[in-house]
Design a protein around this motif. Structure first.
Motif, PDB file in Angstrom:
ATOM      1  N   ALA A 165      52.238  -1.007   8.933  1.00 50.24           N
ATOM      2  CA  ALA A 165      53.501  -1.226   9.647  1.00 50.24           C
ATOM      3  C   ALA A 165      53.530  -2.625  10.263  1.00 50.24           C
ATOM      4  CB  ALA A 165      53.682  -0.178  10.735  1.00 50.24           C
ATOM      5  N   VAL A 166      54.704  -3.227  10.286  1.00 52.23           N
ATOM      6  CA  VAL A 166      54.918  -4.523  10.934  1.00 52.23           C
ATOM      7  C   VAL A 166      56.204  -4.438  11.741  1.00 52.23           C
ATOM      8  CG1 VAL A 166      53.692  -5.904   9.215  1.00 52.23           C
ATOM      9  CG2 VAL A 166      56.117  -5.411   8.897  1.00 52.23           C
ATOM     10  N   SER A 167      56.346  -5.325  12.721  1.00 50.88           N
ATOM     11  CA  SER A 167      57.556  -5.302  13.540  1.00 50.88           C
ATOM     12  C   SER A 167      57.851  -6.689  14.085  1.00 50.88           C
ATOM     13  CB  SER A 167      57.398  -4.313  14.703  1.00 50.88           C
ATOM     14  OG  SER A 167      56.378  -4.751  15.593  1.00 50.88           O
ATOM     15  N   ARG A 220      63.158  -5.283  14.202  1.00 47.03           N
ATOM     16  CA  ARG A 220      63.048  -4.967  12.774  1.00 47.03           C
ATOM     17  C   ARG A 220      61.679  -4.335  12.538  1.00 47.03           C
ATOM     18  NH1 ARG A 220      65.341  -5.674   7.981  1.00 47.03           N
ATOM     19  NH2 ARG A 220      67.051  -6.875   8.890  1.00 47.03           N
ATOM     20  N   ILE A 221      61.681  -3.160  11.952  1.00 49.11           N
ATOM     21  CA  ILE A 221      60.464  -2.419  11.649  1.00 49.11           C
ATOM     22  C   ILE A 221      60.309  -2.361  10.137  1.00 49.11           C
ATOM     23  CG2 ILE A 221      59.200  -0.277  12.032  1.00 49.11           C
ATOM     24  CD1 ILE A 221      60.012  -1.696  14.609  1.00 49.11           C
ATOM     25  N   GLY A 222      59.108  -2.544   9.646  1.00 49.64           N
ATOM     26  CA  GLY A 222      58.905  -2.506   8.202  1.00 49.64           C
ATOM     27  C   GLY A 222      57.531  -2.002   7.828  1.00 49.64           C
ATOM     28  N   SER A 279      62.205  -2.057   5.224  1.00 49.10           N
ATOM     29  CA  SER A 279      62.386  -2.491   6.609  1.00 49.10           C
ATOM     30  C   SER A 279      63.741  -2.017   7.101  1.00 49.10           C
ATOM     31  CB  SER A 279      62.265  -4.013   6.744  1.00 49.10           C
ATOM     32  OG  SER A 279      63.376  -4.662   6.163  1.00 49.10           O
ATOM     33  N   ARG A 280      63.859  -1.841   8.402  1.00 53.02           N
ATOM     34  CA  ARG A 280      65.131  -1.443   9.008  1.00 53.02           C
ATOM     35  C   ARG A 280      65.187  -1.958  10.431  1.00 53.02           C
ATOM     36  NH1 ARG A 280      65.086   5.033  10.047  1.00 53.02           N
ATOM     37  NH2 ARG A 280      66.987   4.534  11.202  1.00 53.02           N
ATOM     38  N   PRO A 282      55.860  -0.182  16.039  1.00 53.08           N
ATOM     39  CA  PRO A 282      55.279   0.994  15.378  1.00 53.08           C
ATOM     40  C   PRO A 282      53.859   1.248  15.853  1.00 53.08           C
ATOM     41  CG  PRO A 282      55.285  -0.889  13.894  1.00 53.08           C
ATOM     42  CD  PRO A 282      56.011  -1.323  15.127  1.00 53.08           C
ATOM     43  N   VAL A 283      53.529   2.524  16.106  1.00 56.08           N
ATOM     44  CA  VAL A 283      52.203   2.868  16.627  1.00 56.08           C
ATOM     45  C   VAL A 283      51.490   3.931  15.808  1.00 56.08           C
ATOM     46  CG1 VAL A 283      52.732   2.189  18.996  1.00 56.08           C
ATOM     47  CG2 VAL A 283      53.251   4.527  18.248  1.00 56.08           C
ATOM     48  N   GLY A 284      52.182   4.606  14.870  1.00 60.29           N
ATOM     49  CA  GLY A 284      51.512   5.620  14.068  1.00 60.29           C
ATOM     50  C   GLY A 284      52.501   6.518  13.358  1.00 60.29           C
ATOM     51  N   ARG A 285      51.967   7.529  12.637  1.00 67.15           N
ATOM     52  CA  ARG A 285      52.795   8.491  11.922  1.00 67.15           C
ATOM     53  C   ARG A 285      52.387   9.913  12.288  1.00 67.15           C
ATOM     54  NH1 ARG A 285      55.977   6.990   7.593  1.00 67.15           N
ATOM     55  NH2 ARG A 285      55.767   4.815   6.977  1.00 67.15           N
ATOM     56  N   THR A 286      53.387  10.798  12.340  1.00 65.37           N
ATOM     57  CA  THR A 286      53.107  12.205  12.572  1.00 65.37           C
ATOM     58  C   THR A 286      52.707  12.854  11.246  1.00 65.37           C
ATOM     59  OG1 THR A 286      55.394  12.887  12.171  1.00 65.37           O
ATOM     60  CG2 THR A 286      54.820  12.264  14.424  1.00 65.37           C
TER      61      THR A 286
END
Length: 295
Positions: free
Chosen positions: A85-87, A97-99, A111-112, A120-124
């Protein structure tokens, strides 16, 4: 993979889990940050230039600027999807912008743009991307969940999914976040660890723990409901996330017995039954995760 820093230069050393001798060492400018991402370590100079380095050999695989980003910040690596993830937050803080980047090539997969200052810090467990919504610097007031798009809809994708906020009961100065299942663990620089369930209908605080550490690393999750973090004095902590309790810590490791200043504390690494960490005295340590109570 651990960094060491002088006044003007930083070196990065890669170790195997079987030897205390570095496999390779690379040098970089002090401002440069990095993220291990599977078989690649991604570096960012903070000014928009990124490069990918082979984690096994240290050889550079690619160097590029990311499409759609001016100066992206590296986020969390998600092993199941193989994406980093990048931001990037707008200068006025009103949008971000998150991608997601493919570490092997540096290609931006999607990206959006989201409202506010978010990272971004993680995924569920269901693939939802978790963002920390920041309020005035490192104060976090909510978690933002970007759900993946409908896989059966040809016009849907990660950049078109739904968005939901989970408000915190209070603003918290967060230094790092780890996510497992639907639970996010927020760690402040002064050692406070907060567990929040992000699931719809169950969102809320599960427990709140003062670890007794200060100037800490980002938290790292391991097997058996364990979470690990390092402190600036060289201590490595093990936390039982099922009940929110510290179950083990190593002794301090200080140069000449004195506590210096560490601008950034490297996070520990979990590999099998071992946990690896670094200390201010220049040592790299490995401990058995199964016997944290006797560290």
């Amino acid at each position: 993979f651990f960094p060491s820093t002088s006044h003007t230069r930083r070196s990065f050393s890669a170790y195997t889990t079987r030897s205390p001798v570095p496999g390779w060492t690379a040098r970089a400018d002090v401002p440069e940050t990095y993220r291990p991402a599977g078989a690649v370590v991604v570096f960012s100079d903070g000014r928009g230039a990124l490069r990918g380095v082979d984690a096994r050999t240290g050889a550079e695989r690619w160097a590029r600027r990311l499409a759609g980003f001016d100066a992206p910040v590296l986020g969390a690596y998600d092993a199941p999807t193989g994406l980093l993830a990048v931001s990037e937050t707008a200068a006025d803080g009103r949008s971000s912008r998150i991608g997601a980047v493919l570490p092997a090539t540096g290609e931006v997969v999607w990206s959006r743009v989201v409202t506010g200052d978010a990272a971004p810090v993680g995924r569920t467990g269901d693939g939802t991307l978790v963002l920390a919504s920041r309020y005035q610097g490192d104060l976090v007031d909510a978690l933002v969940l970007l759900a993946p798009g409908d896989p059966d809809d040809p016009g849907s994708g990660p950049d078109t999914g739904s968005e939901r906020r989970v408000e915190l009961q209070e603003r918290m100065p967060v230094g790092g976040v780890a996510v497992r299942g639907s639970v996010a663990y927020l760690l402040s620089q002064d050692g406070r660890l907060l567990a929040v369930d992000t699931a719809a209908g169950r969102g809320g605080r599960l427990w709140d723990l003062e670890t007794g550490a200060s100037n800490v690393s980002a938290p790292v999750l391991g097997p058996d409901d364990r979470l690990y973090l390092s402190a600036a004095d060289g201590r490595l902590f093990a936390v039982d996330t099922s009940r929110g309790a510290v179950v083990g810590q190593t002794r301090p490791r200080l140069p000449n017995g004195r506590l210096g200043y560490a601008a950034r504390v490297p996070a520990p690494l979990v590999a099998g039954n071992r946990v690896f960490g670094t200390a201010p005295d220049g040592s790299v340590l490995a401990v058995d995760a199964r016997v944290a109570e006797s560290w």
